[in-house]
Design an enzyme around this catalytic site. Structure first.
Site: not given
Length: 276
Positions: A94-97
Site C-alpha cells: 500500500d504505497a499509492k504511487r
C-alpha cells in the site's frame, strides 16, 4: 498469481480477509521495544497469528517510511518473511504511487522486481501513461484508488459531470479500456458500500480492495451483499481492529481472535452466495 488462483485460495480458506500491517512503533506492545527491530518482531507475531484466517497482507508503506532507512528495512524484511513462511499469501504494497511514465517505471521495478509483491496501490490522477508501466508486469496487479473511505472523497471523487457520472465512475470505466486492464483492481471503501452495486455494473469481474471495515465502521455484511461477484471479487482489509486489538504480551492471540471472527463472517457470506 492469477485471479483464479486467488479465488481458489479464498474458497480453500473460506476467507477474503486482508490484514493491513499499518505498524506504528508508538502503538506496539512495550515489551517488544527491546527487540533489535521492534516493528519486524511485531509484524512477525501478527503474521503468524493471522495467516490461518486471511488470504492477503497489506503493509502500508507510509508507516515504515516514517522511520527512515530503519523502517524501509523493516518493510522489506516483512515482505520477505511473508513470502518465505506463507508463500500462498497475496501481498499488497500500500504505497499509492503514480507519476509520469519513467518515474512510474522505476516505482514498478522497485515493487514488482525487487520487493516481489503481488500488487501495488496506485493513484490514477495522472492518467493512463502513469499507470501503464505497472500494468506491463504480467501476473502483477495494480490497485487503482477509486472511491475511498475518507470524508474528503466527497471533494473530487463524488463530483458529477454534465451526464451525471461521478468522477470515480469515470476513472473505473476509462481504466477498463487500457491495455492489460485484467490486471486492475480497485480500492472502494467499506463506508461507501451503498455504491458497490453501481460499481459492479461497471466492473462486474474485477477484484475490489475494500478498506474501512472494523475501526472505520464499515459493514462487512453490506460489502459482501453488494460487492461480491461470481468469483468473490473482494479483498476486505482490516488493520487497526486486528493488529491493535491488544497491547499486552497477549496481543498476537487477541489479533488471531479478531481475524478468526472476521473469517467466520466471511465464510457465512461465501456460503450465502453459494461460492463454497
Amino acid at each position: 498469481m492469477t485471479t483464479k488462483e486467488l479465488f481458489d485460495r479464498i474458497c480453500r480458506k473460506r476467507s477474503f480477509l486482508c490484514v493491513g500491517l499499518d505498524t506504528d512503533v508508538k502503538k506496539i506492545p512495550p515489551h517488544l521495544l527491546n527487540e533489535d527491530d521492534p516493528i519486524l518482531a511485531f509484524n512477525k507475531a501478527i503474521i503468524d497469528a493471522t495467516a490461518e484466517y486471511c488470504v492477503a497482507f497489506k503493509p502500508n508503506m507510509a508507516f515504515y517510511e516514517s522511520m527512515g532507512s530503519f523502517g524501509a528495512h523493516s518493510f522489506e524484511k516483512t515482505i520477505e518473511y511473508i513470502r518465505e513462511r506463507y508463500p500462498d499469501q497475496f501481498i499488497i504494497a500500500d504505497a499509492k504511487r503514480g507519476d509520469i511514465g519513467n518515474t512510474s517505471d522505476m516505482y514498478a521495478r522497485s515493487f514488482f522486481e525487487h520487493l516481489k509483491v503481488d500488487a501495488l496501490t496506485v493513484s490514477p490522477y495522472m492518467g493512463e501513461d502513469s499507470i501503464s508501466p505497472f500494468l506491463s508486469y504480467a501476473g502483477k496487479f495494480t490497485v487503482l484508488l477509486a472511491l475511498t473511505s475518507n470524508k474528503g472523497s466527497q471533494d473530487f471523487q463524488m463530483m458529477r459531470d454534465a451526464d451525471g457520472e461521478y468522477l470515480f465512475e469515470r476513472v473505473i470505466r476509462i481504466s477498463q479500456t487500457w491495455d492489460n486492464a485484467g490486471q486492475l483492481m480497485y480500492v472502494v471503501g467499506a463506508t461507501q458500500a451503498s455504491m458497490l452495486k453501481d460499481i459492479r455494473e461497471i466492473v462486474p469481474d474485477a477484484f475490489l480492495l475494500v478498506p474501512g471495515v472494523g475501526a472505520q465502521g464499515g459493514s462487512l455484511e453490506d460489502v459482501a451483499e453488494y460487492g461480491m461477484n461470481a468469483h468473490c471479487g473482494l479483498l476486505v482489509n482490516a488493520s487497526r481492529s486486528i493488529i491493535y486489538a491488544d497491547n499486552t504480551e497477549g496481543f498476537a492471540a487477541k489479533a488471531a481472535g479478531e481475524a478468526a471472527a472476521m473469517q467466520r463472517q466471511m465464510e457465512i457470506a461465501l456460503r450465502a452466495k453459494a461460492l463454497i
